[in-house]
Design a protein around this motif. Structure first.
Motif, PDB file in Angstrom:
ATOM      1  N   PHE A  23       0.626  -1.142   0.046  1.00 15.78           N
ATOM      2  CA  PHE A  23      -0.081   0.001  -0.102  1.00 15.78           C
ATOM      3  C   PHE A  23       0.843   1.408  -0.027  1.00 15.78           C
ATOM      4  CE2 PHE A  23       0.493  -1.856   4.144  1.00 15.78           C
ATOM      5  CZ  PHE A  23       0.861  -0.664   4.974  1.00 15.78           C
ATOM      6  N   LEU A  24       0.279   2.397  -0.278  1.00 13.06           N
ATOM      7  CA  LEU A  24       0.962   3.581  -0.348  1.00 13.06           C
ATOM      8  C   LEU A  24       2.030   4.019   0.525  1.00 13.06           C
ATOM      9  CD1 LEU A  24       1.313   6.119  -2.302  1.00 13.06           C
ATOM     10  CD2 LEU A  24      -0.356   7.176  -0.667  1.00 13.06           C
ATOM     11  N   GLU A  25       1.660   3.928   1.916  1.00 15.77           N
ATOM     12  CA  GLU A  25       2.420   4.216   2.891  1.00 15.77           C
ATOM     13  C   GLU A  25       3.755   3.606   2.880  1.00 15.77           C
ATOM     14  OE1 GLU A  25      -0.724   4.055   3.049  1.00 15.77           O
ATOM     15  OE2 GLU A  25      -1.694   5.752   3.902  1.00 15.77           O
ATOM     16  N   GLU A  26       3.602   2.151   2.888  1.00 13.80           N
ATOM     17  CA  GLU A  26       4.464   1.384   2.734  1.00 13.80           C
ATOM     18  C   GLU A  26       5.565   1.455   1.497  1.00 13.80           C
ATOM     19  OE1 GLU A  26       5.763  -0.466   5.191  1.00 13.80           O
ATOM     20  OE2 GLU A  26       7.427  -1.697   4.258  1.00 13.80           O
ATOM     21  N   LEU A  68       6.252   4.330   0.037  1.00  9.99           N
ATOM     22  CA  LEU A  68       7.230   5.540   0.495  1.00  9.99           C
ATOM     23  C   LEU A  68       8.142   5.082   1.471  1.00  9.99           C
ATOM     24  CD1 LEU A  68       4.328   8.184   0.595  1.00  9.99           C
ATOM     25  CD2 LEU A  68       6.459   8.476  -0.774  1.00  9.99           C
ATOM     26  N   ALA A  69       7.784   4.370   2.410  1.00  9.89           N
ATOM     27  CA  ALA A  69       8.772   3.979   3.383  1.00  9.89           C
ATOM     28  C   ALA A  69       9.724   3.325   2.898  1.00  9.89           C
ATOM     29  CB  ALA A  69       8.035   3.224   4.466  1.00  9.89           C
ATOM     30  N   ASN A 101      12.130   5.242   0.715  1.00  9.35           N
ATOM     31  CA  ASN A 101      13.128   5.900   1.678  1.00  9.35           C
ATOM     32  C   ASN A 101      14.368   5.121   2.217  1.00  9.35           C
ATOM     33  OD1 ASN A 101      12.097   8.555   2.185  1.00  9.35           O
ATOM     34  ND2 ASN A 101      10.901   7.963   3.893  1.00  9.35           N
ATOM     35  N   LEU A 140      16.714   4.322  -0.555  1.00 13.70           N
ATOM     36  CA  LEU A 140      17.431   5.701  -0.795  1.00 13.70           C
ATOM     37  C   LEU A 140      18.695   5.791   0.199  1.00 13.70           C
ATOM     38  CD1 LEU A 140      15.005   8.490  -1.823  1.00 13.70           C
ATOM     39  CD2 LEU A 140      17.133   7.505  -3.038  1.00 13.70           C
ATOM     40  N   ASP A 141      18.246   5.540   1.652  1.00 13.91           N
ATOM     41  CA  ASP A 141      19.291   5.586   2.417  1.00 13.91           C
ATOM     42  C   ASP A 141      20.362   4.437   2.357  1.00 13.91           C
ATOM     43  OD1 ASP A 141      17.759   6.980   4.345  1.00 13.91           O
ATOM     44  OD2 ASP A 141      17.147   5.715   5.499  1.00 13.91           O
ATOM     45  N   TYR A 191      16.731   3.245  12.702  1.00 13.85           N
ATOM     46  CA  TYR A 191      15.405   3.184  12.205  1.00 13.85           C
ATOM     47  C   TYR A 191      14.878   2.119  11.536  1.00 13.85           C
ATOM     48  CZ  TYR A 191      10.890   4.922  10.020  1.00 13.85           C
ATOM     49  OH  TYR A 191       9.617   5.157   9.709  1.00 13.85           O
ATOM     50  N   ARG A 199      14.198  -0.884  13.634  1.00 15.43           N
ATOM     51  CA  ARG A 199      12.994  -0.820  14.486  1.00 15.43           C
ATOM     52  C   ARG A 199      11.694  -1.022  13.444  1.00 15.43           C
ATOM     53  NH1 ARG A 199      10.783   4.845  17.421  1.00 15.43           N
ATOM     54  NH2 ARG A 199       8.700   4.613  16.850  1.00 15.43           N
ATOM     55  N   ARG A 200      11.899  -0.568  11.978  1.00 13.84           N
ATOM     56  CA  ARG A 200      10.708  -0.864  11.333  1.00 13.84           C
ATOM     57  C   ARG A 200      10.768  -2.151  11.001  1.00 13.84           C
ATOM     58  NH1 ARG A 200       8.437   0.520   6.426  1.00 13.84           N
ATOM     59  NH2 ARG A 200       9.783  -0.798   5.259  1.00 13.84           N
ATOM     60  N   GLU A 242       9.405  -4.378  13.769  1.00 12.56           N
ATOM     61  CA  GLU A 242       8.005  -4.308  13.993  1.00 12.56           C
ATOM     62  C   GLU A 242       7.305  -5.061  12.765  1.00 12.56           C
ATOM     63  OE1 GLU A 242       5.333  -1.938  15.315  1.00 12.56           O
ATOM     64  OE2 GLU A 242       6.935  -1.748  16.873  1.00 12.56           O
ATOM     65  N   TRP A 243       7.661  -5.146  11.581  1.00 12.96           N
ATOM     66  CA  TRP A 243       7.248  -5.860  10.482  1.00 12.96           C
ATOM     67  C   TRP A 243       7.292  -7.426  10.798  1.00 12.96           C
ATOM     68  CZ3 TRP A 243       3.430  -5.378   7.524  1.00 12.96           C
ATOM     69  CH2 TRP A 243       3.128  -4.331   6.817  1.00 12.96           C
ATOM     70  N   ARG A 256       4.568  -8.220  13.109  1.00 13.60           N
ATOM     71  CA  ARG A 256       3.324  -8.134  12.700  1.00 13.60           C
ATOM     72  C   ARG A 256       3.157  -9.281  11.704  1.00 13.60           C
ATOM     73  NH1 ARG A 256       1.091  -3.249  13.137  1.00 13.60           N
ATOM     74  NH2 ARG A 256       3.168  -2.294  13.289  1.00 13.60           N
TER      75      ARG A 256
END
Lengths: 252, 94
Positions: free
Chosen positions: A34-37, A39-40, A43, A46-47, A136, A139-140, A143-144, A147
């Protein structure tokens, strides 16, 4: 110690890890669940690509022979890349990408924390910058994994499958070769063997939280650091390097 | 998956000392994930130093149809409005 060639080689392999993993993550752009993921993930990709640039720029400066970050990324062939194999495996399903990322970040964070204390100031500076990103990412990723593992029957099965399929690729992260050993002795490189207990602790905690089983160490694949890659790697480079191969020296 | 995601409103404080401002909304599975997505979606260019996320369903909003009873009675009490004061020179807005 002044052995710029060895340090350049070390910086290049760290750059390779970042570039190749960043590329695999970037394959999710516009394809994430989905869209939010989306973008995440972008990011994070790119890091990693930014991190690759810092390592490559340093390696290129040390080489001092006209090598640039671009020639390192776009004109080397398969055998010249020395990334860990876990970074190059095809992205698989979302669970596979998440687990790969988590297993790598659980290694990368303590790695960067150790590299911060390198006697090589430039490597230490890159590590200090990248460490914040990695904290970060981990952490992400944790979480995943929780989940998905502690999610539905399907998400749990896929996540366990990913853990099982990736497990044999994790050993390579903690194996010192001759270059590592020389630079560890000189206080420049990270003693990755010492990181293994930290990694195991993080991974076991998260996998257990996620109701997943920690696999036994029954198999292992290695070779990335010596330029031996998996089948998919040539296809990855073909896509990554296409423009510079088709139009050498192209700029925009 | 989309069925399970909730809507969250995102508020960002751009600098210390300023208020959190509403910047938009996003979908996430829970508040913790919403916070992480807010970081990725709304603070990519250094927009903030603090993020709040609030589940949209927890916001109680006034309705358009309430306007009449909420605001019209104030119209005939002009003494409550600061508009009767003359603005000192140099003050453009109050």
């Amino acid at each position: 110690m002044s052995d710029p060639k060895a340090v350049a080689e070390y910086a290049t392999r760290l750059g390779d890890d970042s570039l190749i993993l960043g590329h695999r993550l970037s394959e999710w752009v516009s394809r994430a669940p989905f869209l939010e993921e989306d973008l995440a993930l972008t990011n994070v990709a790119l890091d990693f690509i930014g991190r690759a640039r810092m390592f490559y720029q340093y390696a290129a400066e040390l080489a001092g022979d006209g090598t640039t970050e671009d020639t390192l990324a776009y004109t080397r062939d398969i055998r010249e890349f020395t990334n860990l194999l876990i970074c190059e495996l095809p992205r698989g399903d979302f669970a596979f990408s998440v687990v790969r990322h988590f297993l790598y970040d659980a290694f990368q964070l303590p790695f960067l924390q150790a590299l911060k204390h390198s006697s090589d100031e430039r490597l230490a500076a890159i590590a200090a910058k990248a460490e914040k990103e990695s904290r970060y990412h981990l952490r992400r990723g944790s979480e995943w994994v929780r989940r998905l593992g502690d999610g539905t029957e399907e998400s749990r099965a896929r996540t366990q499958q990913a853990v099982n399929d990736l497990w044999g690729y994790t050993h390579e992260m903690f194996e010192l070769d001759a270059l590592d050993q020389r630079l560890v002795d000189a206080g420049i490189a990270v003693d990755i063997v010492a990181l293994r207990p930290v990694w195991e602790d993080t991974v076991k905690t998260v996998l257990t939280d996620a109701t997943l089983t920690v696999p036994e160490n029954t198999w292992g694949v290695r070779g990335g650091r010596t330029g031996y890659h998996t089948d998919s790697f040539g296809f990855l480079l073909a896509e990554l390097q296409f423009m510079q191969r088709a139009y050498p020296g192209l700029t925009w | 998956m989309k069925d399970h995601l909730q809507l969250y409103e995102v508020f960002i404080r751009s600098r210390r000392g300023l208020d959190h401002k509403h910047v938009g909304s996003l979908h996430a599975d829970d508040a913790e994930q919403a916070l992480e997505y807010a970081r990725d979606v709304y603070t990519r260019r250094g927009e903030g130093v603090s993020i709040w996320v609030v589940a949209s369903r927890d916001i109680t909003a006034s309705q358009e149809s309430d306007c009449e009873s909420f605001y019209d009675p104030l119209d005939d009490k002009p003494y409550r409005h600061a508009s009767m004061y003359e603005l000192p020179v140099g003050v453009d807005t109050l």
